[in-house]
Design a protein around this motif. Structure first.
Motif, PDB file in Angstrom:
ATOM      1  N   PRO A 110       0.667  -1.136   0.018  1.00 43.93           N
ATOM      2  CA  PRO A 110       0.048  -0.007   0.023  1.00 43.93           C
ATOM      3  C   PRO A 110       0.738   1.075  -0.013  1.00 43.93           C
ATOM      4  O   PRO A 110       0.341   2.593  -0.479  1.00 43.93           O
ATOM      5  CB  PRO A 110      -0.949  -0.135   1.270  1.00 43.93           C
ATOM      6  CG  PRO A 110      -0.190  -1.151   2.198  1.00 43.93           C
ATOM      7  CD  PRO A 110       0.476  -2.173   1.179  1.00 43.93           C
ATOM      8  N   GLU A 111       2.093   1.358   0.429  1.00 43.26           N
ATOM      9  CA  GLU A 111       3.054   2.504   0.375  1.00 43.26           C
ATOM     10  C   GLU A 111       3.412   3.109  -1.117  1.00 43.26           C
ATOM     11  O   GLU A 111       3.353   4.109  -1.268  1.00 43.26           O
ATOM     12  CB  GLU A 111       4.427   2.236   1.253  1.00 43.26           C
ATOM     13  CG  GLU A 111       5.235   0.994   0.260  1.00 43.26           C
ATOM     14  CD  GLU A 111       5.026  -0.117   0.276  1.00 43.26           C
ATOM     15  OE1 GLU A 111       5.833  -1.124  -0.353  1.00 43.26           O
ATOM     16  OE2 GLU A 111       4.099  -0.638   0.814  1.00 43.26           O
ATOM     17  N   LEU A 112       2.901   2.247  -1.994  1.00 40.51           N
ATOM     18  CA  LEU A 112       3.170   2.561  -3.418  1.00 40.51           C
ATOM     19  C   LEU A 112       1.878   3.354  -3.927  1.00 40.51           C
ATOM     20  O   LEU A 112       2.088   4.245  -4.769  1.00 40.51           O
ATOM     21  CB  LEU A 112       3.304   1.299  -4.459  1.00 40.51           C
ATOM     22  CG  LEU A 112       4.728   0.480  -4.157  1.00 40.51           C
ATOM     23  CD1 LEU A 112       4.615  -0.514  -5.288  1.00 40.51           C
ATOM     24  CD2 LEU A 112       5.757   1.364  -4.437  1.00 40.51           C
ATOM     25  N   LEU A 113       0.845   3.354  -3.158  1.00 37.24           N
ATOM     26  CA  LEU A 113      -0.142   4.397  -3.235  1.00 37.24           C
ATOM     27  C   LEU A 113       0.187   5.975  -3.092  1.00 37.24           C
ATOM     28  O   LEU A 113      -0.242   6.772  -3.448  1.00 37.24           O
ATOM     29  CB  LEU A 113      -1.437   4.124  -2.616  1.00 37.24           C
ATOM     30  CG  LEU A 113      -2.307   2.934  -2.963  1.00 37.24           C
ATOM     31  CD1 LEU A 113      -3.146   2.498  -1.697  1.00 37.24           C
ATOM     32  CD2 LEU A 113      -2.911   3.076  -4.019  1.00 37.24           C
ATOM     33  N   ASN A 114       1.361   6.115  -2.421  1.00 40.78           N
ATOM     34  CA  ASN A 114       1.808   7.446  -2.441  1.00 40.78           C
ATOM     35  C   ASN A 114       2.458   7.906  -3.717  1.00 40.78           C
ATOM     36  O   ASN A 114       3.159   9.215  -3.761  1.00 40.78           O
ATOM     37  CB  ASN A 114       2.868   7.552  -1.425  1.00 40.78           C
ATOM     38  CG  ASN A 114       2.432   7.191   0.037  1.00 40.78           C
ATOM     39  OD1 ASN A 114       1.200   7.828   0.477  1.00 40.78           O
ATOM     40  ND2 ASN A 114       2.920   6.362   0.965  1.00 40.78           N
ATOM     41  N   ASN A 144      -2.946   9.466   1.558  1.00 45.03           N
ATOM     42  CA  ASN A 144      -1.592   9.219   0.533  1.00 45.03           C
ATOM     43  C   ASN A 144      -1.096  10.581   0.291  1.00 45.03           C
ATOM     44  O   ASN A 144      -1.928  11.458   0.107  1.00 45.03           O
ATOM     45  CB  ASN A 144      -1.867   8.315  -0.483  1.00 45.03           C
ATOM     46  CG  ASN A 144      -2.269   6.699  -0.216  1.00 45.03           C
ATOM     47  OD1 ASN A 144      -3.349   6.507  -0.191  1.00 45.03           O
ATOM     48  ND2 ASN A 144      -1.191   5.959   0.593  1.00 45.03           N
ATOM     49  N   THR A 145       0.226  10.595  -0.013  1.00 46.60           N
ATOM     50  CA  THR A 145       0.617  11.748  -0.769  1.00 46.60           C
ATOM     51  C   THR A 145       0.285  11.633  -2.336  1.00 46.60           C
ATOM     52  O   THR A 145      -0.077  10.530  -2.637  1.00 46.60           O
ATOM     53  CB  THR A 145       1.974  11.936  -0.703  1.00 46.60           C
ATOM     54  OG1 THR A 145       2.519  10.758  -1.459  1.00 46.60           O
ATOM     55  CG2 THR A 145       2.781  12.130   0.631  1.00 46.60           C
ATOM     56  N   VAL A 167       4.829  17.654  -8.767  1.00 46.05           N
ATOM     57  CA  VAL A 167       4.501  18.491  -7.741  1.00 46.05           C
ATOM     58  C   VAL A 167       4.147  17.349  -6.505  1.00 46.05           C
ATOM     59  O   VAL A 167       3.079  16.494  -7.050  1.00 46.05           O
ATOM     60  CB  VAL A 167       3.330  19.296  -7.953  1.00 46.05           C
ATOM     61  CG1 VAL A 167       2.981  20.020  -6.556  1.00 46.05           C
ATOM     62  CG2 VAL A 167       3.869  20.346  -8.891  1.00 46.05           C
ATOM     63  N   LYS A 168       4.552  17.385  -5.423  1.00 52.63           N
ATOM     64  CA  LYS A 168       4.265  16.488  -4.424  1.00 52.63           C
ATOM     65  C   LYS A 168       3.337  17.090  -3.465  1.00 52.63           C
ATOM     66  O   LYS A 168       3.719  17.964  -2.566  1.00 52.63           O
ATOM     67  CB  LYS A 168       5.455  15.954  -3.814  1.00 52.63           C
ATOM     68  CG  LYS A 168       5.373  14.732  -3.007  1.00 52.63           C
ATOM     69  CD  LYS A 168       6.369  14.145  -2.298  1.00 52.63           C
ATOM     70  CE  LYS A 168       6.558  12.864  -1.682  1.00 52.63           C
ATOM     71  NZ  LYS A 168       8.064  12.492  -1.465  1.00 52.63           N
TER      72      LYS A 168
END
Length: 405
Positions: free
Chosen positions: A37-41, A202-203, A193-194
């Motif tokens: 799920p961290e890749l959703l960032n 999430n970011t 742009v983050k």
């Protein structure tokens, strides 16, 4: 290098990928986000919901299978995706995760048809393809960081100015928080742009074209507010930038990236054609051409719904008035009464070939275009019908790459 047997097995799966490719990639993303799920960032959730990302990946996997014995054929695509990956912060350690979930998805969707032999061949091929991406991206990371004013990953920028350009487009002028030099870029490139949006788990990372010429002490991005239409949700990042990001606020940016760039070595006429917010990279190209003192004839064509949503019109008309080699033409789909009274446009309706032929002096030119996909398909079809060679036709998709044919 892959042996002939592996190549033959991969090629034998091409017809299957043509039929099941998108089903496989949909399942791949579901698996990967469930396991990581961290890749959703990193990934754009809107493109996931609309299915654009799945289709783009399916096309890339299909092309890789088709050209598995001639991977240099797809090097331009690898570079294009590599730019996007570098600007997002995709690293070598992400590739094994992708490989594992992609192979799992192939096995799941194809069932018994995905024999051990096929899965082993794809595992080997994926290793070769991943290595190609990793080496291309390593060079890009190095270039981004080591160029004058460059940096790795994300750097904090301050919103120096926020300017409303039309009813739907606002520009943000961004200067580095550390006050140091910023990297130059090629006209047509973008930055990522983050965004950390309050209340969002999430970011969100989005790419925006740089809409001014390089060589300024700032970057300018011009953002279209994406409101919800029908079943298409509102753009989380664009709406947040419009409503909540003000002068003095901080935005983390990647170093500029992208391979849709103006060829400044070419001295032939240039035709810049845009629809809607697709004008942002074209503004960078136009401003660069006049700023560098180029005498190349420039035809700038912009299509908009009407004058209310037509951004940067005054800026282009001013450049055209100052530089006789620049000609500008406007095509309005639904002109307002004010547009009609002011005779503010050159064509009503849509861009078509007869009109392009009437405003473009010479088809021996370099053509660049950008805008919504249906608009780009229309322009691409018109240019091909006119006999413009493929090497003179350049375009950029906002979001995952698709096909114009």
């Amino acid at each position: 290098m892959l042996n002939q047997k592996t190549i033959d097995i991969i090629k034998s799966t091409v017809p299957v990928l043509e039929v099941h490719g998108t089903t496989i990639t949909k399942r791949f993303y579901q698996r990967m986000f469930a396991n990581h799920p961290e890749l959703l960032n990193i990934f754009n959730h809107a493109n996931q919901k609309q299915g654009r990302q799945q289709t783009a990946l399916a096309n890339a996997v299909y092309a890789a299978a088709l050209y598995i014995d001639k991977l240099e054929t797809i090097l331009p695509v690898v570079k294009q995706i590599g730019h996007k990956h570098r600007s997002l912060g995709i690293k070598p350690e992400h590739y094994p995760i992708v490989g594992e979930n992609l192979l799992g998805a192939i096995k799941e969707v194809l069932g018994d048809a995905a024999t051990d032999e096929i899965i082993e061949a794809w595992a080997e091929a994926y290793g070769v393809i991943a290595d190609a991406f990793i080496s291309v991206e390593a060079e890009m990371y190095e270039q981004a960081e080591n160029q004058p004013g460059g940096w790795a990953d994300f750097r904090e920028f301050v919103v120096e100015r926020k300017v409303k350009e039309s009813d739907v487009i606002t520009s943000f002028y961004l200067v580095p928080k550390d006050g140091k030099e910023i990297a130059s870029y090629e006209p047509g490139q973008y930055v990522s742009v983050k965004m950390e949006i309050p209340g969002e788990e999430n970011t969100h990372i989005r790419q925006y074209s740089l809409s001014d010429a390089p060589g300024n002490p700032y970057y300018r991005i011009s953002v279209k507010r994406e409101d919800a239409i029908g079943d298409k949700p509102a753009g989380k990042v664009s709406v947040y930038l419009w409503e909540h990001v003000n002068e003095g606020d901080i935005l983390p940016l990647s170093a500029p990236a992208g391979d849709f760039i103006l060829d400044q070595q070419d001295d032939r006429p240039v035709v810049l054609i845009s629809g809607g917010v697709g004008l942002t990279p074209m503004m960078s190209m136009l401003k660069t051409l006049v700023k560098t003192g180029s005498n190349r004839p420039v035809t700038f064509i912009h299509a908009a719904q009407n004058g209310n949503v037509h951004a940067m019109r005054d800026s282009v008309e001013e450049l055209a008035a100052q530089h006789p080699q620049v000609k500008a033409f406007w095509c309005y789909e639904k002109p307002t009464e004010q547009d009609r009274a002011a005779q503010a446009f050159h064509k009503e309706g849509y861009i078509d070939l007869p009109w392009l032929q009437s405003v473009i002096a010479d088809k021996n030119a370099s053509f660049y275009f950008c805008g919504p996909v249906p608009f780009m398909k229309t322009v691409n079809r018109a240019l091909k019908e006119w006999g413009v060679p493929a090497q003179d036709i350049h375009f950029e998709f906002f979001g995952p790459a698709g096909t114009l044919d």
